[in-house]
Design an enzyme around this catalytic site. Sequence first.
Site: not given
Ligand code: HH2
Length: 283
Positions: A229, A264
């Site tokens: 992040k 995660r």
């Molecule tokens: N962060 C993201 C998405 N889902 N779920 C939980 N429980 N906690 C988090 O911190 C979280 C999440 C964002 O990260 P990512 O899936 O890599 O990116 P994007 O939303 O751009 O797909």
Amino acid sequence: MAEALTRLAARLPPWAGLAPERPAVMGVLNLTPDSFSDGGLLASADAAIAAGRAMLREGADIIDIGGESTRPGAQVVAPEEEQRRILPTIRALAAEGALISVDTRNAATMAAALAAGAKIVNDISALTHDPAAPALVAERGCPVVLMHMRGTPATMQEMAGYGDVLAEVRSELAVRLAAAEAAGIPRSRIVLDPGFGFAKKRAHNQALLQRLPELLSLGCRLLVGLSRKSFIGALSDSATPADRLGGSLAAGLYALTRGASILRVHDVAATVQAVRVWQALAG
Ligand code: HH2
């Protein structure tokens, strides 16, 4: 101190059939064209299934599959398109015995994913986005992750104003927890997540991570999504998400010393190795 916090987390109720005494690693599988760190990498179901299998070989306990990016300003995706993106991969990996969580805000997608073999719902809106979601999760009896955020991915960064960030996130999560319990979801099925990067500026993310133990009094295990992040980038001066592995590992291990139970992450092999060594030394 770190060991005491880890023992405190280990005493919380087991969740989703995971071993309660050791931290779990959730691998991120984004089947999106626009995710902030890995968008567009998995353009076909075959590529996604292969990536999921690799994460399992590397030691992931859970694979978190999502079809909608939630980065600030991301495009909203219709539930039908979201399902088209994720269901074949969920079906294939679940049939091979993987523990799958579905990363979605939409009740129809939760229902379709659970029918395809997913076992856990991970909702960044903590079951507020879709009014049908709380009853669905209660009725299916599945474990659920409730994450803290304010507003929507489109508006959240304008809502990142706090006096005492920990106290406010804690009380807003307590409201979501009470609503879930009122809908018929027992606390033992709920994991809480402070939502790093969601309606939070760098100083908020940092304070939340340092004060994570104060969230344990809500009586739920904690999941943290710190991997790659932007605040890890800001702390480590690493410009692109793919350059943030070292910082992500450091923050993840620090979160374990502050009472987190589930990490995660995008980089499963390196995280599993780091967690194993950390646990052998500190656990
Ligand atoms: N962060 C993201 C998405 N889902 N779920 C939980 N429980 N906690 C988090 O911190 C979280 C999440 C964002 O990260 P990512 O899936 O890599 O990116 P994007 O939303 O751009 O797909």
